[in-house]
Design a protein around this motif. Structure first.
Motif, mmCIF file in Angstrom:
data_model
loop_
_atom_site.group_PDB
_atom_site.id
_atom_site.type_symbol
_atom_site.label_atom_id
_atom_site.label_comp_id
_atom_site.label_asym_id
_atom_site.label_seq_id
_atom_site.Cartn_x
_atom_site.Cartn_y
_atom_site.Cartn_z
ATOM 1 N N UNK A 56 0.835 -1.195 0.000
ATOM 2 C CA UNK A 56 0.000 0.000 0.000
ATOM 3 C C UNK A 56 0.876 1.253 0.000
ATOM 4 N N UNK A 57 2.060 1.152 0.574
ATOM 5 C CA UNK A 57 2.978 2.292 0.555
ATOM 6 C C UNK A 57 3.414 2.642 -0.852
ATOM 7 N N UNK A 58 3.767 1.626 -1.651
ATOM 8 C CA UNK A 58 4.161 1.868 -3.034
ATOM 9 C C UNK A 58 2.990 2.431 -3.827
ATOM 10 N N UNK A 59 1.793 1.923 -3.565
ATOM 11 C CA UNK A 59 0.592 2.409 -4.240
ATOM 12 C C UNK A 59 0.369 3.882 -3.913
ATOM 13 N N UNK A 60 0.594 4.260 -2.663
ATOM 14 C CA UNK A 60 0.431 5.661 -2.260
ATOM 15 C C UNK A 60 1.433 6.555 -2.989
ATOM 16 N N UNK A 61 2.683 6.102 -3.115
ATOM 17 C CA UNK A 61 3.697 6.884 -3.826
ATOM 18 C C UNK A 61 3.296 7.087 -5.285
ATOM 19 N N UNK A 62 2.801 6.037 -5.909
ATOM 20 C CA UNK A 62 2.355 6.145 -7.301
ATOM 21 C C UNK A 62 1.224 7.157 -7.440
#
Length: 385
Positions: A230-236
């Protein structure tokens, strides 16, 4: 205006080599579980105690962060010291001490290791980076991403992480994009988002309240079973929304319209492709003579034309230079509106071309122009490492 569509595929082509997978472990502040992702296989594991923040440093159970990557962990109850070793590197920390030892060299810590609920906690960034891993903190989700590979790339000094790359690649791997080169397309998409995000920062353009709400809503709908964090998704999401905000700040409807009227034309053609070259030429001459005598051009297309693309473009092709085959394009640009060309030969056969007035600017063409005016120059001048 700028639409949330993956226009990058038609607007940009990049060639990049295929990349190896990365292993990523995600810890979330106050959450008693953590996720481990390797080659899109996701495991969720329980923690004896949840991560927390101490002196602005994220504290993680030592065995969770170390053993996830195959490190050896040993505990000395007499000295209350924990030792972590992997691939010839050794990190030694002592409970309540602000001094650590890395490969024999003492190093100061900002937060001391501690014991909570019979679990040894260590500062995750210090330990992970000492062992050669990459660490990123995502404030929006309060996530710590630990990855066994360095950043995927940097764009104008902005890091793009491997967790972001793998998340974006997974998102783009949809049935609608079957046949798309995912490695190249993913990097192109990330590059586009990164250069726009950097441009937004330089121009002091931040997220709007609407964008912020859109990101939070998307995160609320995140499925824990997805094979990315979910962290990577937030960055995207944040980079993409910042890019939209930047485009909104520089967009000029008159500039886009002027570029459309200057660079684009509209044309129809009668394509003759059946038979030998001499037969094609004879048929093309016949069709041209009828067109030059005032016959209905659409009827001639129906009677003589052999271009299957006419079905999807009944009102003609709208294009700029470099988009069509040379013979057709050269003939079309040489005509004035309403004029008809003599037969011109290409590798497809013979064309009789008619120049038409430009129709109203379509949404798809507007996206192309926005890309060409505001995005492509930034991408072409970007420094990618």
């Amino acid at each position: 205006m700028f639409k949330r569509i993956a226009f990058i595929f038609s607007a940009v082509t990049f060639m990049f080599s295929t990349c190896a997978y990365a292993k990523t472990v995600e810890f979330i502040i106050d959450k008693p579980t953590y996720a481990s992702i390797d080659k899109y296989e996701k495991e969720t594991n329980a923690l004896l105690a949840a991560p927390f923040i101490q002196n602005d440093r994220t504290m993680i159970p030592v065995r969770a962060v170390s053993e996830s990557f195959g490190s050896l962990v040993s505990w000395d109850p007499n000295t209350r010291a924990v030792t972590i070793s992997k691939d010839g590197k050794t990190v030694k920390l002592t409970i309540d001490s602000l001094t650590a030892n890395v490969d024999g060299t003492e190093t100061a810590l900002d937060a001391a290791p501690c014991i909570v609920s019979d679990t040894t906690f260590v500062p995750v960034r210090f330990v992970s980076e000492s062992l050669g891993y990459n660490v990123n903190f995502v404030p929006r989700t309060r996530s710590v991403l630990v990855c066994d590979r360095a950043d995927y790339m940097t764009v104008n000094g902005k890091a793009v992480t491997y967790p972001e790359y793998e998340a974006m690649r997974y998102v783009l791997a949809t049935p609608e994009l079957t046949g798309v080169d995912l490695t190249n397309s993913t990097k192109a998409y990330l590059l586009k988002n990164a250069v726009l995000s950097v441009a937004a920062d330089k121009a002091s353009v931040g997220l709007t309240q609407q964008s912020d709400q859109a990101i939070n809503l998307a995160l609320e709908q995140y499925d824990e079973n997805l094979p990315f964090t979910i962290g990577a998704f937030a960055l995207l999401m944040e980079n993409e929304e910042k890019g939209f905000a930047y485009i909104d700040s520089v967009y000029s409807a008159s500039e886009v319209q002027n570029a459309y009227e200057t660079d684009y034309i509209c044309a129809k053609h009668i394509l003759i492709r059946s038979g030998t070259d001499s037969e094609q030429q004879a048929t093309a001459t016949k069709a041209y003579e009828q067109a030059a005598s005032g016959a209905d051009f659409d009827k001639l297309i129906e009677d003589f034309g052999e271009d299957p693309g006419v079905i999807n473009n009944p009102d003609g092709y709208v294009f700029s230079k470099g988009e069509m085959i040379d013979a057709f394009e050269t003939a079309a640009y040489s005509l004035k509106i309403g004029e008809i060309s003599k037969p011109v030969k290409s590798e497809y056969g013979y064309h009789i071309v008619k120049r038409l007035p430009l129709p109203a600017l379509s949404e798809i063409t507007e996206q192309e122009l926005i890309f060409n005016l505001y995005v492509a120059p930034l991408m072409n001048s970007s420094v990618v490492e």
